[in-house]
Design an enzyme around this catalytic site. Structure first.
Site, short mmCIF file in Angstrom:
data_model
loop_
_atom_site.label_atom_id
_atom_site.label_comp_id
_atom_site.label_asym_id
_atom_site.label_seq_id
_atom_site.Cartn_x
_atom_site.Cartn_y
_atom_site.Cartn_z
N VAL A 197 -65.53 62.37 134.23
CA VAL A 197 -66.96 62.15 134.07
C VAL A 197 -67.23 60.64 134.02
CG1 VAL A 197 -69.01 62.62 132.68
CG2 VAL A 197 -67.18 64.31 132.81
N LYS A 200 -69.87 64.30 137.01
CA LYS A 200 -68.54 64.89 136.88
C LYS A 200 -67.94 65.07 138.27
CE LYS A 200 -66.17 68.90 134.85
NZ LYS A 200 -66.39 70.18 134.13
N GLY A 253 -65.16 60.17 130.25
CA GLY A 253 -64.16 61.10 129.75
C GLY A 253 -63.44 61.79 130.89
N ASP A 270 -66.89 79.82 126.97
CA ASP A 270 -66.18 78.61 126.51
C ASP A 270 -67.02 77.84 125.50
OD1 ASP A 270 -63.93 77.05 126.41
OD2 ASP A 270 -64.40 75.87 128.17
#
Length: 603
Positions: free
Chosen positions: A305, A319, A298, A415
Protein backbone atom coordinates in the site's frame (compact mmCIF):
# COMPACT_ATOMS: atom_id res chain seq x y z
CA UNK A 1 -1.46 41.29 -1.22
CA UNK A 2 -3.80 42.17 1.66
CA UNK A 3 -2.39 44.82 4.01
CA UNK A 4 -2.78 42.45 6.99
CA UNK A 5 -0.64 39.83 5.28
CA UNK A 6 2.00 42.48 4.55
CA UNK A 7 2.21 43.09 8.29
CA UNK A 8 1.99 39.50 9.53
CA UNK A 9 4.40 37.77 7.13
CA UNK A 10 7.43 40.00 7.95
CA UNK A 11 6.51 39.75 11.63
CA UNK A 12 6.41 35.97 11.40
CA UNK A 13 9.81 35.89 9.70
CA UNK A 14 11.36 38.18 12.31
CA UNK A 15 9.81 36.13 15.11
CA UNK A 16 11.11 32.84 13.69
CA UNK A 17 14.60 34.28 13.16
CA UNK A 18 14.59 35.66 16.71
CA UNK A 19 13.59 32.29 18.20
CA UNK A 20 16.19 30.49 16.11
CA UNK A 21 18.84 32.92 17.31
CA UNK A 22 17.76 32.55 20.93
CA UNK A 23 17.29 28.81 20.78
CA UNK A 24 20.44 27.91 18.92
CA UNK A 25 22.81 30.66 20.03
CA UNK A 26 26.37 29.50 19.89
CA UNK A 27 25.56 25.93 20.96
CA UNK A 28 23.73 24.73 17.83
CA UNK A 29 25.76 21.53 17.51
CA UNK A 30 23.85 18.67 19.15
CA UNK A 31 25.54 15.39 20.07
CA UNK A 32 25.11 12.89 17.21
CA UNK A 33 26.16 9.34 16.37
CA UNK A 34 26.29 6.92 13.45
CA UNK A 35 24.02 3.95 14.21
CA UNK A 36 25.25 2.33 17.43
CA UNK A 37 28.62 4.08 17.26
CA UNK A 38 30.13 6.34 19.93
CA UNK A 39 28.56 9.75 20.65
CA UNK A 40 30.12 12.51 18.54
CA UNK A 41 30.59 16.02 19.90
CA UNK A 42 33.24 18.74 19.95
CA UNK A 43 36.11 18.62 19.02
CA UNK A 44 34.77 16.04 16.51
CA UNK A 45 32.21 16.90 13.84
CA UNK A 46 30.03 14.78 11.55
CA UNK A 47 30.70 16.64 8.33
CA UNK A 48 27.75 15.05 6.48
CA UNK A 49 25.28 16.10 9.20
CA UNK A 50 26.92 19.20 10.72
CA UNK A 51 27.98 21.42 7.85
CA UNK A 52 28.67 24.29 10.24
CA UNK A 53 32.47 24.46 10.66
CA UNK A 54 32.30 25.75 14.24
CA UNK A 55 30.86 22.39 15.38
CA UNK A 56 34.28 20.74 15.22
CA UNK A 57 38.00 21.44 15.40
CA UNK A 58 40.01 21.38 12.12
CA UNK A 59 41.19 17.86 11.32
CA UNK A 60 38.57 16.21 13.56
CA UNK A 61 36.01 15.51 10.82
CA UNK A 62 34.16 12.19 10.90
CA UNK A 63 31.46 10.80 8.63
CA UNK A 64 28.97 7.93 8.55
CA UNK A 65 29.56 5.10 6.10
CA UNK A 66 26.80 3.41 4.07
CA UNK A 67 26.66 0.71 6.78
CA UNK A 68 26.34 3.42 9.49
CA UNK A 69 29.88 2.98 10.85
CA UNK A 70 31.77 6.03 12.17
CA UNK A 71 34.74 6.73 9.86
CA UNK A 72 37.90 8.76 10.55
CA UNK A 73 40.01 9.49 7.47
CA UNK A 74 43.69 9.56 8.41
CA UNK A 75 46.39 11.13 6.19
CA UNK A 76 47.13 9.56 2.79
CA UNK A 77 43.51 8.32 2.52
CA UNK A 78 43.71 5.64 5.21
CA UNK A 79 40.15 5.11 6.45
CA UNK A 80 39.66 3.86 10.01
CA UNK A 81 36.46 2.85 11.79
CA UNK A 82 35.96 4.53 15.17
CA UNK A 83 35.09 2.10 17.98
CA UNK A 84 35.24 4.41 20.97
CA UNK A 85 36.05 8.01 21.94
CA UNK A 86 37.23 8.89 25.46
CA UNK A 87 36.80 12.66 25.59
CA UNK A 88 38.14 12.95 29.13
CA UNK A 89 41.41 11.14 28.34
CA UNK A 90 41.51 12.55 24.78
CA UNK A 91 41.77 9.06 23.35
CA UNK A 92 40.16 7.52 20.24
CA UNK A 93 40.14 3.80 19.44
CA UNK A 94 40.05 2.91 15.74
CA UNK A 95 40.07 -0.28 13.68
CA UNK A 96 40.72 -1.12 10.05
CA UNK A 97 37.96 -2.28 7.68
CA UNK A 98 39.63 -5.70 7.28
CA UNK A 99 41.24 -5.73 10.74
CA UNK A 100 44.74 -5.42 9.28
CA UNK A 101 46.45 -2.09 9.84
CA UNK A 102 49.86 -3.58 8.90
CA UNK A 103 48.64 -3.86 5.30
CA UNK A 104 48.29 -0.07 5.19
CA UNK A 105 51.22 0.81 7.38
CA UNK A 106 53.38 2.16 4.54
CA UNK A 107 50.67 4.67 3.67
CA UNK A 108 49.94 5.62 7.28
CA UNK A 109 51.76 8.83 8.18
CA UNK A 110 50.50 10.79 11.18
CA UNK A 111 53.00 13.63 10.91
CA UNK A 112 50.39 15.95 9.39
CA UNK A 113 47.54 14.64 11.55
CA UNK A 114 46.28 16.03 14.87
CA UNK A 115 46.39 12.44 16.17
CA UNK A 116 49.37 10.52 17.51
CA UNK A 117 49.97 6.92 18.56
CA UNK A 118 49.35 6.47 22.27
CA UNK A 119 52.01 3.84 23.03
CA UNK A 120 55.81 3.92 22.67
CA UNK A 121 57.14 3.91 19.11
CA UNK A 122 59.76 1.64 17.51
CA UNK A 123 61.41 1.07 14.17
CA UNK A 124 60.62 -2.31 12.58
CA UNK A 125 62.03 -4.48 9.81
CA UNK A 126 59.64 -6.88 8.08
CA UNK A 127 60.82 -10.22 6.68
CA UNK A 128 59.14 -12.72 4.35
CA UNK A 129 59.81 -16.27 5.54
CA UNK A 130 58.81 -19.85 4.80
CA UNK A 131 55.18 -20.59 5.65
CA UNK A 132 56.09 -23.05 8.40
CA UNK A 133 58.25 -20.53 10.26
CA UNK A 134 56.91 -20.28 13.78
CA UNK A 135 57.74 -17.20 15.84
CA UNK A 136 56.20 -14.78 18.28
CA UNK A 137 57.22 -12.06 15.83
CA UNK A 138 54.66 -13.14 13.24
CA UNK A 139 52.21 -10.62 11.73
CA UNK A 140 49.14 -12.89 11.40
CA UNK A 141 47.05 -10.80 9.02
CA UNK A 142 49.95 -10.53 6.52
CA UNK A 143 50.59 -14.28 6.39
CA UNK A 144 49.57 -16.28 3.34
CA UNK A 145 49.68 -19.90 2.25
CA UNK A 146 53.17 -19.40 0.77
CA UNK A 147 54.81 -17.02 3.26
CA UNK A 148 54.94 -16.01 6.89
CA UNK A 149 55.67 -12.36 7.68
CA UNK A 150 57.76 -11.46 10.73
CA UNK A 151 58.40 -8.00 12.25
CA UNK A 152 61.54 -7.28 14.32
CA UNK A 153 62.53 -4.09 16.09
CA UNK A 154 65.81 -2.39 15.35
CA UNK A 155 66.90 -3.31 18.90
CA UNK A 156 66.60 -7.06 18.27
CA UNK A 157 69.87 -8.99 17.82
CA UNK A 158 69.87 -10.41 14.30
CA UNK A 159 71.89 -13.43 15.43
CA UNK A 160 69.09 -14.53 17.73
CA UNK A 161 66.34 -14.20 15.12
CA UNK A 162 64.95 -16.98 12.89
CA UNK A 163 65.78 -15.22 9.63
CA UNK A 164 68.10 -17.72 7.92
CA UNK A 165 65.44 -18.61 5.34
CA UNK A 166 63.83 -15.17 5.25
CA UNK A 167 64.01 -12.20 2.93
CA UNK A 168 63.81 -8.63 4.15
CA UNK A 169 60.77 -6.80 2.71
CA UNK A 170 60.87 -3.22 4.00
CA UNK A 171 61.42 -1.03 7.06
CA UNK A 172 58.71 0.82 9.02
CA UNK A 173 59.55 3.72 11.33
CA UNK A 174 57.91 5.03 14.48
CA UNK A 175 54.94 2.76 15.01
CA UNK A 176 53.70 1.11 18.23
CA UNK A 177 54.51 -2.50 18.96
CA UNK A 178 50.84 -3.57 19.17
CA UNK A 179 50.07 -2.51 15.60
CA UNK A 180 51.22 -5.96 14.43
CA UNK A 181 49.08 -8.10 16.70
CA UNK A 182 45.92 -6.18 17.61
CA UNK A 183 42.91 -5.37 15.39
CA UNK A 184 42.52 -1.87 16.83
CA UNK A 185 44.75 1.13 17.55
CA UNK A 186 44.59 3.78 20.26
CA UNK A 187 45.30 7.31 19.08
CA UNK A 188 45.51 10.43 21.21
CA UNK A 189 45.45 14.14 20.50
CA UNK A 190 47.19 16.99 22.26
CA UNK A 191 45.00 19.83 21.09
CA UNK A 192 42.46 21.17 21.57
CA UNK A 193 42.75 20.49 25.30
CA UNK A 194 39.14 19.60 26.11
CA UNK A 195 39.80 16.78 28.58
CA UNK A 196 39.72 19.11 31.59
CA UNK A 197 36.23 20.31 30.55
CA UNK A 198 34.94 16.75 30.45
CA UNK A 199 36.57 16.06 33.83
CA UNK A 200 34.51 18.90 35.33
CA UNK A 201 31.28 17.55 33.80
CA UNK A 202 31.26 20.34 31.25
CA UNK A 203 31.46 20.39 27.46
CA UNK A 204 34.10 21.96 25.25
CA UNK A 205 33.37 24.41 22.42
CA UNK A 206 34.85 27.36 20.54
CA UNK A 207 34.84 30.66 22.36
CA UNK A 208 32.03 32.89 21.18
CA UNK A 209 33.13 35.00 18.21
CA UNK A 210 36.60 33.47 18.43
CA UNK A 211 38.76 33.84 15.32
CA UNK A 212 41.90 32.00 16.52
CA UNK A 213 40.45 28.59 17.45
CA UNK A 214 40.34 29.27 21.19
CA UNK A 215 38.11 26.93 23.16
CA UNK A 216 36.17 27.22 26.41
CA UNK A 217 34.17 25.02 28.79
CA UNK A 218 30.47 25.55 29.23
CA UNK A 219 27.86 24.04 31.53
CA UNK A 220 24.79 22.62 29.71
CA UNK A 221 22.69 23.04 32.87
CA UNK A 222 22.99 26.82 32.58
CA UNK A 223 21.15 26.58 29.27
CA UNK A 224 18.05 25.46 31.17
CA UNK A 225 17.77 28.86 32.86
CA UNK A 226 18.37 30.48 29.51
CA UNK A 227 15.57 28.36 28.05
CA UNK A 228 13.15 29.66 30.70
CA UNK A 229 14.02 33.21 29.73
CA UNK A 230 13.49 32.30 26.11
CA UNK A 231 10.04 30.85 26.91
CA UNK A 232 9.05 34.04 28.74
CA UNK A 233 10.17 36.14 25.79
CA UNK A 234 8.42 33.82 23.35
CA UNK A 235 5.18 34.06 25.36
CA UNK A 236 5.19 37.86 25.26
CA UNK A 237 6.09 38.05 21.59
CA UNK A 238 3.74 35.16 20.81
CA UNK A 239 0.79 36.99 22.35
CA UNK A 240 1.48 40.02 20.22
CA UNK A 241 1.94 37.87 17.13
CA UNK A 242 -1.25 35.92 17.88
CA UNK A 243 -3.18 39.19 17.84
CA UNK A 244 -1.74 40.00 14.43
CA UNK A 245 -2.52 36.48 13.14
CA UNK A 246 -6.14 36.63 14.36
CA UNK A 247 -6.54 40.00 12.67
CA UNK A 248 -4.98 38.64 9.46
CA UNK A 249 -7.24 35.58 9.47
CA UNK A 250 -10.26 37.79 9.97
CA UNK A 251 -9.25 39.90 7.00
CA UNK A 252 -8.48 36.87 4.84
CA UNK A 253 -11.73 35.01 5.55
CA UNK A 254 -13.88 38.14 5.48
CA UNK A 255 -12.65 40.13 2.50
CA UNK A 256 -10.49 37.96 0.25
CA UNK A 257 -12.90 37.18 -2.57
CA UNK A 258 -10.48 35.02 -4.53
CA UNK A 259 -9.83 32.71 -1.59
CA UNK A 260 -13.56 32.33 -1.03
CA UNK A 261 -14.14 31.39 -4.66
CA UNK A 262 -11.32 28.84 -4.60
CA UNK A 263 -12.64 27.30 -1.41
CA UNK A 264 -16.14 27.07 -2.90
CA UNK A 265 -14.78 25.31 -6.00
CA UNK A 266 -12.94 22.83 -3.79
CA UNK A 267 -16.05 22.09 -1.71
CA UNK A 268 -18.16 21.54 -4.84
CA UNK A 269 -15.54 19.17 -6.24
CA UNK A 270 -15.35 17.20 -2.99
CA UNK A 271 -19.14 16.88 -2.85
CA UNK A 272 -19.33 15.68 -6.46
CA UNK A 273 -16.43 13.32 -5.83
CA UNK A 274 -18.34 11.51 -3.10
CA UNK A 275 -21.07 10.57 -5.56
CA UNK A 276 -18.69 9.07 -8.12
CA UNK A 277 -18.61 5.32 -8.67
CA UNK A 278 -15.20 3.60 -8.71
CA UNK A 279 -13.11 4.86 -11.61
CA UNK A 280 -10.84 2.75 -13.78
CA UNK A 281 -7.25 4.04 -13.93
CA UNK A 282 -4.31 3.08 -16.10
CA UNK A 283 -1.05 1.99 -14.52
CA UNK A 284 0.52 5.31 -15.59
CA UNK A 285 -2.28 7.06 -13.67
CA UNK A 286 -1.43 4.99 -10.60
CA UNK A 287 2.26 5.93 -10.85
CA UNK A 288 1.35 9.59 -11.15
CA UNK A 289 -1.08 9.46 -8.22
CA UNK A 290 1.56 7.83 -5.97
CA UNK A 291 4.42 10.02 -7.25
CA UNK A 292 6.23 6.92 -8.56
CA UNK A 293 5.41 4.92 -5.38
CA UNK A 294 7.38 7.28 -3.14
CA UNK A 295 5.60 6.88 0.22
CA UNK A 296 4.99 3.32 1.40
CA UNK A 297 2.26 2.86 4.02
CA UNK A 298 2.42 -0.89 4.59
CA UNK A 299 2.74 -4.35 3.10
CA UNK A 300 0.71 -7.55 3.33
CA UNK A 301 0.51 -10.99 1.77
CA UNK A 302 -1.45 -9.79 -1.23
CA UNK A 303 0.19 -6.46 -1.98
CA UNK A 304 1.84 -3.21 -0.94
CA UNK A 305 0.00 0.00 0.00
CA UNK A 306 1.30 3.43 -1.04
CA UNK A 307 0.06 6.91 -0.22
CA UNK A 308 -1.15 8.95 -3.19
CA UNK A 309 -3.01 12.14 -3.87
CA UNK A 310 -5.24 13.67 -6.52
CA UNK A 311 -4.59 17.17 -5.19
CA UNK A 312 -3.32 18.83 -2.02
CA UNK A 313 -6.76 18.27 -0.46
CA UNK A 314 -7.55 14.74 -1.61
CA UNK A 315 -5.32 11.87 -0.46
CA UNK A 316 -5.79 8.19 -1.25
CA UNK A 317 -4.26 4.83 -0.35
CA UNK A 318 -3.23 2.73 -3.37
CA UNK A 319 -2.87 -1.04 -2.93
CA UNK A 320 -0.68 -2.66 -5.60
CA UNK A 321 -1.67 -6.33 -5.74
CA UNK A 322 0.98 -9.02 -6.14
CA UNK A 323 0.57 -10.67 -9.52
CA UNK A 324 2.00 -13.91 -8.13
CA UNK A 325 -0.67 -14.27 -5.42
CA UNK A 326 -3.93 -16.06 -6.16
CA UNK A 327 -5.86 -16.05 -9.42
CA UNK A 328 -7.31 -12.55 -9.18
CA UNK A 329 -10.11 -13.57 -6.80
CA UNK A 330 -9.17 -10.92 -4.24
CA UNK A 331 -9.23 -8.21 -6.90
CA UNK A 332 -12.62 -9.38 -8.21
CA UNK A 333 -14.02 -9.54 -4.66
CA UNK A 334 -12.81 -6.05 -3.78
CA UNK A 335 -14.09 -4.32 -6.91
CA UNK A 336 -17.27 -6.37 -7.18
CA UNK A 337 -18.15 -5.97 -3.52
CA UNK A 338 -16.99 -2.48 -2.60
CA UNK A 339 -18.03 -0.92 -5.87
CA UNK A 340 -21.69 -1.39 -4.94
CA UNK A 341 -21.68 -0.26 -1.30
CA UNK A 342 -21.35 3.04 0.53
CA UNK A 343 -21.55 3.35 4.29
CA UNK A 344 -19.88 5.61 6.83
CA UNK A 345 -18.32 2.56 8.51
CA UNK A 346 -17.05 0.87 5.34
CA UNK A 347 -13.91 2.15 3.60
CA UNK A 348 -14.73 3.68 0.21
CA UNK A 349 -13.25 2.27 -2.99
CA UNK A 350 -12.35 5.26 -5.16
CA UNK A 351 -11.14 3.32 -8.19
CA UNK A 352 -9.14 0.43 -9.55
CA UNK A 353 -6.52 -0.45 -12.13
CA UNK A 354 -6.60 -3.54 -14.35
CA UNK A 355 -3.83 -2.84 -16.83
CA UNK A 356 -2.56 -6.11 -18.26
CA UNK A 357 -1.11 -8.17 -15.40
CA UNK A 358 -0.93 -5.10 -13.19
CA UNK A 359 -3.80 -4.68 -10.72
CA UNK A 360 -4.33 -1.98 -8.10
CA UNK A 361 -7.09 -0.72 -5.81
CA UNK A 362 -7.49 2.95 -4.86
CA UNK A 363 -9.15 3.67 -1.50
CA UNK A 364 -9.89 6.77 0.51
CA UNK A 365 -6.92 7.61 2.76
CA UNK A 366 -7.47 7.22 6.51
CA UNK A 367 -4.75 9.03 8.50
CA UNK A 368 -5.01 7.15 11.81
CA UNK A 369 -4.05 3.75 10.40
CA UNK A 370 -5.67 0.61 11.82
CA UNK A 371 -7.34 -0.20 15.14
CA UNK A 372 -4.60 -2.77 15.79
CA UNK A 373 -2.08 0.04 16.42
CA UNK A 374 -4.20 1.34 19.33
CA UNK A 375 -5.30 -1.82 21.13
CA UNK A 376 -2.13 -3.92 20.97
CA UNK A 377 0.46 -1.20 21.55
CA UNK A 378 2.51 -1.09 24.76
CA UNK A 379 2.50 2.70 24.48
CA UNK A 380 -0.06 4.02 26.98
CA UNK A 381 -0.25 7.29 25.05
CA UNK A 382 -2.05 5.40 22.27
CA UNK A 383 -4.96 4.40 24.55
CA UNK A 384 -8.07 6.06 23.12
CA UNK A 385 -10.28 6.00 26.23
CA UNK A 386 -13.24 3.75 26.92
CA UNK A 387 -15.90 6.07 25.50
CA UNK A 388 -14.02 6.28 22.21
CA UNK A 389 -13.52 2.49 22.17
CA UNK A 390 -17.26 2.05 22.73
CA UNK A 391 -18.01 4.40 19.81
CA UNK A 392 -15.56 2.47 17.62
CA UNK A 393 -17.13 -0.87 18.57
CA UNK A 394 -20.60 0.46 17.76
CA UNK A 395 -19.39 1.86 14.42
CA UNK A 396 -17.86 -1.48 13.44
CA UNK A 397 -21.07 -3.28 14.42
CA UNK A 398 -23.17 -0.91 12.30
CA UNK A 399 -20.84 -1.44 9.36
CA UNK A 400 -21.14 -5.24 9.62
CA UNK A 401 -24.92 -4.94 10.03
CA UNK A 402 -25.01 -2.92 6.81
CA UNK A 403 -23.02 -5.61 4.99
CA UNK A 404 -25.38 -8.29 6.28
CA UNK A 405 -28.70 -6.46 5.80
CA UNK A 406 -28.26 -3.15 3.98
CA UNK A 407 -27.39 -4.38 0.46
CA UNK A 408 -29.33 -6.25 -2.21
CA UNK A 409 -27.20 -9.28 -1.43
CA UNK A 410 -25.72 -10.19 1.93
CA UNK A 411 -21.94 -9.60 2.07
CA UNK A 412 -19.92 -11.91 4.33
CA UNK A 413 -16.54 -10.42 5.11
CA UNK A 414 -14.72 -13.46 6.59
CA UNK A 415 -11.73 -11.42 7.81
CA UNK A 416 -12.97 -9.11 10.59
CA UNK A 417 -9.95 -8.23 12.74
CA UNK A 418 -8.32 -5.05 14.17
CA UNK A 419 -5.83 -4.83 11.28
CA UNK A 420 -8.76 -4.49 8.82
CA UNK A 421 -10.50 -1.74 10.81
CA UNK A 422 -9.15 1.62 9.64
CA UNK A 423 -9.67 4.91 11.51
CA UNK A 424 -10.25 8.31 9.92
CA UNK A 425 -9.14 11.65 11.32
CA UNK A 426 -12.03 11.59 13.83
CA UNK A 427 -11.38 7.93 14.76
CA UNK A 428 -14.53 6.80 12.97
CA UNK A 429 -13.98 3.11 12.14
CA UNK A 430 -14.21 1.81 8.60
CA UNK A 431 -14.15 -1.86 7.61
CA UNK A 432 -11.62 -2.63 4.88
CA UNK A 433 -10.05 -5.52 2.90
CA UNK A 434 -12.85 -7.46 1.21
CA UNK A 435 -10.47 -9.86 -0.54
CA UNK A 436 -12.03 -12.90 1.20
CA UNK A 437 -15.65 -11.71 1.02
CA UNK A 438 -18.52 -13.80 -0.34
CA UNK A 439 -21.97 -12.76 -1.58
CA UNK A 440 -25.13 -14.68 -0.78
CA UNK A 441 -28.88 -14.12 -0.79
CA UNK A 442 -30.40 -12.68 2.39
CA UNK A 443 -32.64 -15.72 2.82
CA UNK A 444 -29.70 -18.12 2.39
CA UNK A 445 -29.06 -19.81 5.73
CA UNK A 446 -25.66 -21.25 4.82
CA UNK A 447 -22.86 -20.77 2.30
CA UNK A 448 -20.67 -23.48 0.83
CA UNK A 449 -16.88 -23.29 1.01
CA UNK A 450 -14.11 -25.55 -0.27
CA UNK A 451 -11.53 -24.36 2.26
CA UNK A 452 -11.30 -22.34 5.47
CA UNK A 453 -10.70 -18.63 4.97
CA UNK A 454 -9.75 -15.86 7.38
CA UNK A 455 -7.02 -15.10 9.92
CA UNK A 456 -6.03 -17.59 12.62
CA UNK A 457 -7.48 -16.57 15.97
CA UNK A 458 -10.55 -14.88 14.43
CA UNK A 459 -11.98 -17.77 12.37
CA UNK A 460 -15.30 -19.17 13.62
CA UNK A 461 -15.28 -22.90 14.52
CA UNK A 462 -17.81 -23.82 11.80
CA UNK A 463 -15.44 -22.48 9.14
CA UNK A 464 -13.01 -25.24 10.17
CA UNK A 465 -15.57 -28.01 10.63
CA UNK A 466 -19.29 -28.44 9.98
CA UNK A 467 -19.46 -30.31 13.31
CA UNK A 468 -20.17 -26.90 14.87
CA UNK A 469 -22.82 -25.81 12.35
CA UNK A 470 -23.17 -24.21 8.93
CA UNK A 471 -21.03 -21.35 7.66
CA UNK A 472 -23.15 -18.19 7.50
CA UNK A 473 -23.18 -14.50 8.41
CA UNK A 474 -22.83 -15.70 12.04
CA UNK A 475 -19.17 -16.44 11.20
CA UNK A 476 -18.50 -12.68 10.93
CA UNK A 477 -20.20 -12.20 14.31
CA UNK A 478 -17.75 -14.64 15.93
CA UNK A 479 -14.80 -12.67 14.51
CA UNK A 480 -16.36 -9.43 15.77
CA UNK A 481 -16.67 -10.98 19.24
CA UNK A 482 -12.97 -11.81 19.33
CA UNK A 483 -12.22 -8.25 18.19
CA UNK A 484 -14.34 -6.84 21.05
CA UNK A 485 -12.51 -8.96 23.62
CA UNK A 486 -9.16 -7.76 22.27
CA UNK A 487 -10.38 -4.17 22.62
CA UNK A 488 -11.26 -4.89 26.25
CA UNK A 489 -8.07 -6.74 27.13
CA UNK A 490 -5.68 -4.60 25.09
CA UNK A 491 -3.96 -7.73 23.78
CA UNK A 492 -4.12 -10.18 20.91
CA UNK A 493 -6.16 -13.38 21.06
CA UNK A 494 -3.01 -15.45 20.40
CA UNK A 495 0.14 -13.81 21.79
CA UNK A 496 3.22 -15.41 20.23
CA UNK A 497 5.61 -13.26 22.26
CA UNK A 498 4.91 -14.76 25.66
CA UNK A 499 7.36 -17.12 27.26
CA UNK A 500 4.75 -19.75 28.14
CA UNK A 501 3.11 -20.88 24.91
CA UNK A 502 0.34 -22.78 26.76
CA UNK A 503 -1.55 -19.90 28.34
CA UNK A 504 -5.17 -20.11 29.32
CA UNK A 505 -7.41 -19.18 26.39
CA UNK A 506 -7.83 -15.38 26.58
CA UNK A 507 -11.65 -15.15 26.04
CA UNK A 508 -12.19 -17.92 28.64
CA UNK A 509 -10.06 -15.95 31.11
CA UNK A 510 -12.37 -12.93 30.64
CA UNK A 511 -15.46 -15.13 31.01
CA UNK A 512 -14.16 -16.60 34.28
CA UNK A 513 -13.55 -13.13 35.73
CA UNK A 514 -17.09 -11.97 34.85
CA UNK A 515 -18.70 -15.21 36.05
CA UNK A 516 -16.93 -14.86 39.40
CA UNK A 517 -18.01 -11.20 39.52
CA UNK A 518 -14.42 -10.03 39.63
CA UNK A 519 -13.21 -6.76 38.13
CA UNK A 520 -11.72 -7.02 34.68
CA UNK A 521 -7.98 -6.49 35.02
CA UNK A 522 -7.87 -3.58 32.61
CA UNK A 523 -6.98 0.09 32.96
CA UNK A 524 -10.00 2.16 34.09
CA UNK A 525 -10.23 5.56 35.71
CA UNK A 526 -13.76 5.48 37.12
CA UNK A 527 -16.89 3.34 37.42
CA UNK A 528 -18.20 4.46 34.04
CA UNK A 529 -15.05 3.14 32.36
CA UNK A 530 -15.40 -0.15 34.21
CA UNK A 531 -19.03 -0.37 33.12
CA UNK A 532 -18.14 0.18 29.46
CA UNK A 533 -15.36 -2.42 29.59
CA UNK A 534 -17.70 -4.97 31.21
CA UNK A 535 -20.47 -4.31 28.64
CA UNK A 536 -18.09 -4.72 25.71
CA UNK A 537 -16.81 -7.98 27.23
CA UNK A 538 -20.32 -9.38 27.72
CA UNK A 539 -21.32 -8.54 24.14
CA UNK A 540 -18.08 -10.10 22.89
CA UNK A 541 -18.79 -13.32 24.82
CA UNK A 542 -22.29 -13.51 23.33
CA UNK A 543 -20.75 -13.22 19.86
CA UNK A 544 -18.23 -16.07 20.34
CA UNK A 545 -20.70 -18.79 21.28
CA UNK A 546 -19.38 -21.97 19.69
CA UNK A 547 -22.58 -22.86 17.87
CA UNK A 548 -23.73 -20.21 15.34
CA UNK A 549 -27.37 -20.54 16.38
CA UNK A 550 -26.45 -19.30 19.87
CA UNK A 551 -24.90 -16.07 18.58
CA UNK A 552 -27.05 -12.93 18.19
CA UNK A 553 -27.54 -11.26 14.82
CA UNK A 554 -25.58 -8.10 14.19
CA UNK A 555 -28.80 -6.09 14.50
CA UNK A 556 -29.19 -7.40 18.04
CA UNK A 557 -25.50 -6.74 18.74
CA UNK A 558 -26.00 -3.09 17.76
CA UNK A 559 -28.99 -2.86 20.10
CA UNK A 560 -26.92 -4.39 22.92
CA UNK A 561 -24.13 -1.86 22.35
CA UNK A 562 -26.58 1.06 22.17
CA UNK A 563 -28.76 -0.04 25.08
CA UNK A 564 -28.39 0.16 28.82
CA UNK A 565 -25.48 -1.98 29.95
CA UNK A 566 -27.18 -2.91 33.23
CA UNK A 567 -29.75 -4.94 31.28
CA UNK A 568 -27.13 -7.17 29.67
CA UNK A 569 -27.08 -10.72 30.94
CA UNK A 570 -24.16 -13.10 30.94
CA UNK A 571 -24.22 -15.55 28.04
CA UNK A 572 -23.99 -19.32 28.51
CA UNK A 573 -20.48 -20.61 29.05
CA UNK A 574 -19.12 -21.23 25.53
CA UNK A 575 -16.20 -23.26 26.91
CA UNK A 576 -17.32 -26.84 27.50
CA UNK A 577 -14.12 -28.34 28.92
CA UNK A 578 -14.06 -28.93 32.69
CA UNK A 579 -10.34 -28.27 33.10
CA UNK A 580 -8.74 -24.86 32.40
CA UNK A 581 -8.48 -24.65 28.67
CA UNK A 582 -4.98 -24.38 27.24
CA UNK A 583 -4.09 -23.46 23.70
CA UNK A 584 -1.09 -23.71 21.47
CA UNK A 585 -0.14 -20.41 19.81
CA UNK A 586 -0.72 -21.90 16.38
CA UNK A 587 -4.41 -22.70 17.10
CA UNK A 588 -7.26 -20.15 17.34
CA UNK A 589 -9.17 -21.65 20.26
CA UNK A 590 -9.23 -24.41 22.84
CA UNK A 591 -11.83 -26.48 21.03
CA UNK A 592 -9.55 -26.73 18.03
CA UNK A 593 -6.84 -28.64 19.87
CA UNK A 594 -8.54 -31.79 18.70
CA UNK A 595 -8.13 -32.96 15.11
CA UNK A 596 -11.07 -31.52 13.10
CA UNK A 597 -12.15 -32.83 9.77
CA UNK A 598 -12.72 -30.04 7.24
CA UNK A 599 -15.73 -30.92 5.11
CA UNK A 600 -15.14 -30.00 1.47
CA UNK A 601 -18.12 -28.68 -0.48
CA UNK A 602 -18.51 -27.29 -3.96
CA UNK A 603 -18.93 -23.57 -4.51
Amino acid sequence: MDISLRIVIPSLLLFVLFIVDLGEGHNSCPELQCGNGPPIRFPFRLKDRQPDQHCGYPGFDLYCSHSNDTVLELPTSVKAFVKNIDYKSQLIEVTDSDNCFPRKILRLNLSSSPFQFKNSLYNFSLFSCKPDTESSYQVPCLNSASTSVLAFTSDDDIDDLPVLSCTKMYTVSSVPYDIWSYSSLELTWSGPKCGHCEGKGKICRFENNSTDLKTECFDPDKDKGRSRKIMTTVSILGSFLLTLVVYALYRVYSYDKTEKENQARIEIFLEDYKALKPTRYSYNDVKRITNQFTEKLGQGAYGTVFKGKFSNEIHVAVKILNSSKGNGEEFINEVGTMGRIHHVNVVRLVGFCADGFRRALVYEFLPNDSLEKFISSVDSNRFLGWEKLQDIALGIAKGIEYLHQGCDQRILHFDIKPHNILLDQNFIPKISDFGLAKLCAKDQSAVSMTTARGTMGYIAPEVFSRNFGSVSYKSDIYSFGILLLEMVGGRKNVDVTVENTSQIYFPEWIYNLLEQKEDLRVYVEDNEDAKIAKNLAIVGLWCIQWHPVDRPSMKVVVQMLEGEGDKLTMPPNPFASTNPTRINVSMPASHLNQELEVILESE
